[in-house]
Design an enzyme around this catalytic site. Structure first.
Site, short mmCIF file in Angstrom:
data_model
loop_
_atom_site.label_atom_id
_atom_site.label_comp_id
_atom_site.label_asym_id
_atom_site.label_seq_id
_atom_site.Cartn_x
_atom_site.Cartn_y
_atom_site.Cartn_z
CG HIS A 242 -0.34 -0.17 2.52
ND1 HIS A 242 -1.06 -0.50 3.64
CD2 HIS A 242 0.93 -0.08 2.94
CE1 HIS A 242 -0.27 -0.59 4.68
NE2 HIS A 242 0.95 -0.33 4.27
CG ASN A 243 -0.39 4.60 1.08
OD1 ASN A 243 -0.98 3.81 1.85
ND2 ASN A 243 -0.95 5.73 0.68
#
Length: 340
Positions: A242-243
């Site tokens: 994620h991210n």
């Protein structure tokens, strides 16, 4: 698919020596060429096959001079290898984009839209409020979640999963079994030793011309977006957390793993089984070797890193010249100790 030699010559910027109205429908190796096939000759090692091949046509370079008679038709181009590569690319693209229509059973929610000349394979699913461009090909058993946006000419291969709110640009390719937009690995440790799940409310954004390999996973952001920028190519079985942000034209080989919130620069090369911990920044044009572990940010562009944990290649090679001989060095030290 059938093409005249004249059409192919026009595509390749070449000239036909013979009847340009002859038709070919297949790409052949020169040593296996049969009527209806087209091949190429760039390596002189294969020249003897030119005089034997039954292929309808053979692509050769402009400066090629035959030493014997032959029966095939020649298409002369600037460079035979590059010309045949162009032909392969065109053939592959034509094959991928030829499918049009809807195979049943399949499902598309009434609130979703799909552009002209698209394809939906059997058992494919398109959820609510999706916006899908023209000539998009969604193959059998592919899943498109709610509110997904897919740009023109993108291909979603069989069994791929595109989770809700994902944005995919134009001319992308998502290979079988890939999962785009599953929850990121977000858990908060509690005082009692358990972990509390952190809702992942962001999404994934793939810019134009991105390729995602088979069984690769790209996790949605906790907040904001996980982003893979224009032209990046991701191999099979890669984990992108994620991210993460992957820069333009960066390539990542199989079984590499990128931990959460790390930013990879543009034009980087990350080899197979490399691992990068979270919250780092990797400079542009960095090369990370196979099985290399990266535990700190790489600030200077253009470095090549190798080893576990990874450090600068020249320093690694100097150290390797020593530690590969540690057993012999230990033996010498013990002998010197005895003499002392």
């Amino acid at each position: 698919m059938e093409f005249t030699l004249g059409q192919l010559a026009a595509l390749l910027g070449g000239k036909v020596e013979g009847d340009e109205n002859q038709i070919v429908n297949r790409l052949d190796k020169i040593q296996e060429g049969l009527p209806g096939g087209i091949s190429f000759l760039s390596n002189t090692k294969y020249e003897p096959f030119l005089y034997e091949t039954k292929a309808t046509a053979v692509i050769v370079s402009e400066d090629f001079k035959a030493n014997k008679s032959f029966t095939t038709t020649l298409i002369r181009v600037k460079d035979a290898y590059s010309g045949f590569t162009t032909l392969l690319e065109a053939y592959a693209q034509f094959s991928k984009m030829a499918l049009v229509g809807v195979e049943e059973p399949s499902f598309k929610h009434e609130s979703s839209t799909m552009g002209d000349e698209g394809f939906r394979g059997a058992f494919s699913y398109i959820g609510k409020s999706c916006q899908i461009g023209v000539q998009v090909k969604i193959h059998a058993h592919a899943y498109i979640g709610d509110r997904v946006k897919i740009g023109d000419h993108t291909i979603i291969h069989p069994g791929a999963r595109i989770c809700s709110d994902t944005i995919i640009g134009a001319n992308c390719e998502i290979h079988p079994g890939a999962v785009i937009g599953a929850d990121g690995f977000g858990f908060a440790p509690q005082e009692d030793g358990t972990y509390r799940g952190i809702p992942q409310i962001g999404n994934v954004v793939l810019e134009d011309y991105v390729s995602i390999g088979a069984n690769t996973t790209v996790d949605r952001a906790t907040m904001g977006s996980t982003v893979i920028k224009r032209g990046a190519k991701i191999d099979n079985q890669v984990q992108i957390a994620h991210n993460v942000i992957i820069g333009e034209n960066t390539v990542i080989a199989a079984q590499a793993g990128i931990s959460g919130s790390t930013v990879i620069g543009k034009n980087c090369v990350i080899a197979g089984k490399a691992g990068i911990v979270g919250h780092l920044k990797i400079a542009d044009n960095t090369t990370i070797g196979a099985n290399t572990g990266i535990s700190k940010s790489i600030k200077d562009p253009g470095q090549t890193l190798f080893g576990y944990m990874g450090f600068e290649l020249k320093n690694f090679l100097k150290s390797y010249s020593i530690f590969k001989n540690l057993e012999a060095l230990e033996k010498r030290i013990k002998e010197l100790e005895k003499k002392g």
